[in-house]
Motif scaffolding. Sequence first.
Motif: not given
Length: 369
Positions: A290-295, A335-346, A350-354, A356-359
């Motif tokens: 997770n840290q590697q992907l978020t970084q 449009s790219a098929g990314v599943r995310f959400d939005v809260r007041p701060m932004g 949240s990437p999990h073990i499944y 990838s770098n391609k994601d």
Amino acid sequence: MTDYRDAFTPCEDIYLLNHSVGRMPRGTADYLQQHFFAAWESGAPEPWPQWLEAIDSFRAALARLFNSEPAHFCPQVNISSALSKVLGGLPPPADRNVILFTENDFPSVGFALQQAARLGFEPRMIAADRDPQQLATWEAALGPDVHTALITHAHFNSGKLVPVDAVTRLTRARGILSVVDIAQSAGVVPIDLQRWQADVVLGSCVKWLCGGPGAGFLWIDPARVASIEPLDVGWFSHAAPFEFDIHHFEYAPDSARFWGGTPSVLPCVVAAHSLDLIYRIGVDMIREHNQQLTQRIVDAVDPACLRAPADPALRGGTLVLNLPEQDAVEQRLRSAGVRFDVRPMGLRLSPHIYNSNKDIDAVIACLQG
């Protein structure tokens, strides 16, 4: 690193909503059939022995994951319900009556804490502009009138990771009951309950633990059990649940006193299967991935856009971004098929073990336009 994507159900989209609902492990339906439906469908006169064994497996899986004992864990429907049981079981306040929490805690938890005013407690919030990661914030707030402190390990709206062990050292030294919420950290940040020495810990399996809704849990320090007598009880809260004497009730000597009436079995079966997989993968490995992907995302955006800490050691599993032209960014992500959400701060990613770098390459392309 081993590729664990095939251990979970496939998703055609880029799924980064693990702070909300984790994806189901493969084989969950088969596991549920074997451990929940089989005894029921077979016409066996009594499926309850197998069902209770399945709940025992759930508690044992929690104990393995968090370095504790199964008897210290009690299944709950969700964190808010578990918190209400704890609050309702506290002795009436005397010279101390403040229940402390922060303005940035998850609202559902705040709603439950505010009801404690009906029991004679005074709910008090640490202001949103005070940093919960700074021990000085807690030192100033944990005054002599504080009875209980709610400590959120990872904040849902900022991704901030609070140093729980340092805060619980303060609460123990000052005789304050500590209640820790690990909803946003369990499964993505290693947690050792022996090291924390908290009094009560509340969690849920629906997010990073990938165990679905309804499988919450309450952990309590055995030294604290006798001091909390919940009002919300049932036959599974009894020291002898099969005594069947309506004239006699005695609290269970362990965490089971918080259980209540007939338990909901199916969510515990689903979650036990998931917890076993998370344990076998290892939370340390999930954290590193997770840290590697978020970084990679952190390095690709303007630091001014970050609403989560830039330092990965101070972050939970969720990255929070507030970007220029955010509406356009959100549209590109969708449009790219990314599943995310939005809260007041932004927006939250949240990437999990499944994942990838391609994601993450696809996400970065959307963020940079």
